[in-house]
Design a protein around this motif. Structure first.
Motif, PDB file in Angstrom:
ATOM      1  N   ASP A 175       8.711  14.828 -20.968  1.00  0.00           N
ATOM      2  CA  ASP A 175       7.711  15.816 -21.395  1.00  0.00           C
ATOM      3  C   ASP A 175       6.459  15.175 -21.972  1.00  0.00           C
ATOM      4  N   THR A 176       6.549  13.877 -22.311  1.00  0.00           N
ATOM      5  CA  THR A 176       5.358  13.211 -22.857  1.00  0.00           C
ATOM      6  C   THR A 176       4.375  12.837 -21.755  1.00  0.00           C
ATOM      7  N   VAL A 177       4.831  12.935 -20.511  1.00  0.00           N
ATOM      8  CA  VAL A 177       3.940  12.648 -19.378  1.00  0.00           C
ATOM      9  C   VAL A 177       3.368  13.980 -18.897  1.00  0.00           C
ATOM     10  N   ALA A 178       2.094  14.159 -19.118  1.00  0.00           N
ATOM     11  CA  ALA A 178       1.447  15.426 -18.750  1.00  0.00           C
ATOM     12  C   ALA A 178       1.401  15.589 -17.237  1.00  0.00           C
ATOM     13  N   ASP A 179       1.436  16.855 -16.796  1.00  0.00           N
ATOM     14  CA  ASP A 179       1.409  17.119 -15.358  1.00  0.00           C
ATOM     15  C   ASP A 179       0.121  16.618 -14.717  1.00  0.00           C
ATOM     16  N   ALA A 180      -0.929  16.559 -15.514  1.00  0.00           N
ATOM     17  CA  ALA A 180      -2.221  16.132 -14.966  1.00  0.00           C
ATOM     18  C   ALA A 180      -2.364  14.614 -14.906  1.00  0.00           C
ATOM     19  N   THR A 181      -1.347  13.897 -15.381  1.00  0.00           N
ATOM     20  CA  THR A 181      -1.416  12.434 -15.375  1.00  0.00           C
ATOM     21  C   THR A 181      -1.532  11.927 -13.939  1.00  0.00           C
ATOM     22  N   PRO A 182      -2.526  11.079 -13.658  1.00  0.00           N
ATOM     23  CA  PRO A 182      -2.666  10.534 -12.298  1.00  0.00           C
ATOM     24  C   PRO A 182      -1.380   9.805 -11.875  1.00  0.00           C
ATOM     25  N   PHE A 183      -1.036   9.978 -10.608  1.00  0.00           N
ATOM     26  CA  PHE A 183       0.209   9.357 -10.135  1.00  0.00           C
ATOM     27  C   PHE A 183       0.140   7.835 -10.216  1.00  0.00           C
ATOM     28  N   GLY A 184      -1.077   7.306 -10.097  1.00  0.00           N
ATOM     29  CA  GLY A 184      -1.232   5.859 -10.221  1.00  0.00           C
ATOM     30  C   GLY A 184      -0.759   5.367 -11.574  1.00  0.00           C
ATOM     31  N   ASP A 185      -1.011   6.160 -12.629  1.00  0.00           N
ATOM     32  CA  ASP A 185      -0.556   5.774 -13.966  1.00  0.00           C
ATOM     33  C   ASP A 185       0.978   5.816 -14.038  1.00  0.00           C
ATOM     34  N   VAL A 186       1.539   6.856 -13.416  1.00  0.00           N
ATOM     35  CA  VAL A 186       3.003   6.977 -13.401  1.00  0.00           C
ATOM     36  C   VAL A 186       3.616   5.792 -12.658  1.00  0.00           C
ATOM     37  N   ARG A 187       2.966   5.421 -11.566  1.00  0.00           N
ATOM     38  CA  ARG A 187       3.465   4.300 -10.765  1.00  0.00           C
ATOM     39  C   ARG A 187       3.442   3.006 -11.572  1.00  0.00           C
ATOM     40  N   GLN A 188       2.358   2.777 -12.298  1.00  0.00           N
ATOM     41  CA  GLN A 188       2.263   1.564 -13.109  1.00  0.00           C
ATOM     42  C   GLN A 188       3.340   1.546 -14.196  1.00  0.00           C
ATOM     43  N   ARG A 189       3.639   2.718 -14.718  1.00  0.00           N
ATOM     44  CA  ARG A 189       4.700   2.817 -15.718  1.00  0.00           C
ATOM     45  C   ARG A 189       6.057   2.471 -15.086  1.00  0.00           C
ATOM     46  N   ALA A 190       6.228   2.917 -13.837  1.00  0.00           N
ATOM     47  CA  ALA A 190       7.476   2.615 -13.124  1.00  0.00           C
ATOM     48  C   ALA A 190       7.605   1.116 -12.870  1.00  0.00           C
ATOM     49  N   TYR A 191       6.470   0.467 -12.551  1.00  0.00           N
ATOM     50  CA  TYR A 191       6.513  -0.971 -12.263  1.00  0.00           C
ATOM     51  C   TYR A 191       6.880  -1.791 -13.495  1.00  0.00           C
ATOM     52  N   LYS A 192       6.627  -1.232 -14.682  1.00  0.00           N
ATOM     53  CA  LYS A 192       7.023  -1.936 -15.900  1.00  0.00           C
ATOM     54  C   LYS A 192       8.544  -1.922 -16.066  1.00  0.00           C
ATOM     55  N   ILE A 193       9.157  -0.875 -15.515  1.00  0.00           N
ATOM     56  CA  ILE A 193      10.624  -0.786 -15.573  1.00  0.00           C
ATOM     57  C   ILE A 193      11.247  -1.668 -14.493  1.00  0.00           C
ATOM     58  N   MET A 194      10.642  -1.628 -13.303  1.00  0.00           N
ATOM     59  CA  MET A 194      11.161  -2.410 -12.174  1.00  0.00           C
ATOM     60  C   MET A 194       9.979  -2.877 -11.332  1.00  0.00           C
ATOM     61  N   PRO A 195       9.804  -4.191 -11.153  1.00  0.00           N
ATOM     62  CA  PRO A 195       8.680  -4.696 -10.358  1.00  0.00           C
ATOM     63  C   PRO A 195       8.636  -4.047  -8.972  1.00  0.00           C
ATOM     64  N   LYS A 196       7.435  -3.996  -8.408  1.00  0.00           N
ATOM     65  CA  LYS A 196       7.231  -3.292  -7.144  1.00  0.00           C
ATOM     66  C   LYS A 196       8.165  -3.782  -6.037  1.00  0.00           C
ATOM     67  N   ASP A 197       8.236  -5.108  -5.853  1.00  0.00           N
ATOM     68  CA  ASP A 197       9.074  -5.650  -4.778  1.00  0.00           C
ATOM     69  C   ASP A 197      10.540  -5.279  -4.981  1.00  0.00           C
ATOM     70  N   THR A 198      10.999  -5.400  -6.221  1.00  0.00           N
ATOM     71  CA  THR A 198      12.388  -5.057  -6.524  1.00  0.00           C
ATOM     72  C   THR A 198      12.636  -3.577  -6.305  1.00  0.00           C
ATOM     73  N   LEU A 199      11.644  -2.764  -6.686  1.00  0.00           N
ATOM     74  CA  LEU A 199      11.761  -1.316  -6.510  1.00  0.00           C
ATOM     75  C   LEU A 199      11.868  -0.950  -5.031  1.00  0.00           C
ATOM     76  N   GLN A 200      11.077  -1.621  -4.199  1.00  0.00           N
ATOM     77  CA  GLN A 200      11.137  -1.349  -2.759  1.00  0.00           C
ATOM     78  C   GLN A 200      12.508  -1.713  -2.184  1.00  0.00           C
ATOM     79  N   LEU A 201      12.996  -2.893  -2.547  1.00  0.00           N
ATOM     80  CA  LEU A 201      14.300  -3.335  -2.037  1.00  0.00           C
ATOM     81  C   LEU A 201      15.422  -2.421  -2.515  1.00  0.00           C
ATOM     82  N   THR A 202      15.352  -2.059  -3.796  1.00  0.00           N
ATOM     83  CA  THR A 202      16.390  -1.186  -4.354  1.00  0.00           C
ATOM     84  C   THR A 202      16.364   0.183  -3.689  1.00  0.00           C
ATOM     85  N   GLY A 203      15.159   0.704  -3.489  1.00  0.00           N
ATOM     86  CA  GLY A 203      15.028   2.006  -2.839  1.00  0.00           C
ATOM     87  C   GLY A 203      15.556   1.988  -1.418  1.00  0.00           C
ATOM     88  N   GLN A 204      15.230   0.924  -0.692  1.00  0.00           N
ATOM     89  CA  GLN A 204      15.716   0.810   0.684  1.00  0.00           C
ATOM     90  C   GLN A 204      17.237   0.705   0.721  1.00  0.00           C
TER      91      GLN A 204
END
Length: 302
Positions: A175-204
């Protein structure tokens, strides 16, 4: 005694009748020295283990005796001698030196060598069967262990990913992430949890069905293919198989495989229609066959 002498004369006379020149020459050849070792002396040596080189020698010895064994199978029943006596005569060929055998009466030597060829061929066949069982057990144990190791590794990897994936999912209900938050910001927050390359491999990896234990087993078997070709295939080719089931598809498949290997070909080079269908269970076809882009089987994966 007179009884023994009469029996020797009887056997000598029978051998003279049933042994042709080719058979006599084949038996005599066992006593010919090649460098320092006669063929008979070489035949008496037992394999030290089921290793590749030892089994080559066992197959060579068996191949050398095969014509004599065929002669013995046809002739020995005509001599009217009990199996116990056949074993005794065979033991004499093992007991006497090559020099001694050369100096015995020809018919005696021929009898002893014929019985020895009959017995030794069976012993060598048993050795090859034992070697085949040994390598089959090794294959089964190693492929099972390899599959289990891969399965555990995959489970551990998925378990390691789970906490991070959970944190990523929680972003969508934070709920602390507002609906109007740009998705790019959300994505950067996700990359702090899991690096982009790792996220891609894990998702696949998580987007596809987990590899089954059966699939891992056959992957492990494929990894042992070279050892199978080196150790098991020559044994299956050398041995003769029979069964109690009439028209067994497995015996037909084995005979077919032997004929292919005799031509120095791979099974995958032959039309799929040549392989008995009954030896290709439906649940194993994905691992035993190759397929085209339309999913149609095109040949054996071998």
């Amino acid at each position: 005694s007179e009884t023994l002498s009469a029996e020797r004369r009887r056997l000598g006379g029978l051998l003279a009748q049933v042994l042709d020149d080719a058979a006599k020459n084949a038996l005599a050849q066992l006593l010919v020295r090649d460098d320092t070792l006669s063929q008979l002396a070489a035949l008496k040596q037992d394999a030290k283990n089921f290793g590749w080189r030892q089994m080559i020698r066992e197959r060579e010895k068996r191949a050398l005796l095969e014509p004599l064994h065929r002669i013995a199978k046809a002739l020995l029943p005509k001599l009217g001698v009990s199996q116990q006596n056949l074993l005794y005569f065979a033991s004499l060929a093992n007991f006497y030196t090559v020099h001694d055998l050369r100096n015995l009466k020809a018919d005696q030597t021929q009898l002893y060598l014929l019985c020895y060829a009959w017995l030794r061929y069976r012993q060598l066949s048993d050795n090859l069967v034992d070697a085949m069982a040994y390598h089959m057990k090794q294959l089964e144990e190693e492929s099972s262990a390899g599959a289990q190791k891969s399965f555990v590794a995959e489970q551990v990897r998925r378990q390691q990913d789970t906490p991070q994936v959970g944190r990523l999912l929680l972003i969508y209900v934070d709920d602390t992430v507002a609906d109007a938050t740009p998705f790019g910001d959300v994505r950067q927050r996700a990359y702090k949890i899991m690096p982009k390359d790792t996220l891609q491999l894990t998702g696949q990896r998580m987007s596809v069905k987990p590899v089954s234990k059966l699939s891992l087993h056959w992957q492990a078997v494929d990894g042992l293919a070279e050892r199978n070709r080196r150790h098991l295939r020559p044994l299956y080719v050398a041995l003769d198989f029979s069964g109690t089931v009439p028209d067994s598809p497995w015996l037909k498949a084995l005979a077919w495989a032997k004929s292919v290997f005799a031509k120095q070909q791979r099974l995958s080079q032959r039309p799929l229609a040549e392989c008995p269908v009954a030896t290709l269970p439906k649940r194993l076809r994905p691992y035993l066959l190759t397929f085209d882009a339309d999913g149609k089987p095109t040949g054996l994966h071998a």
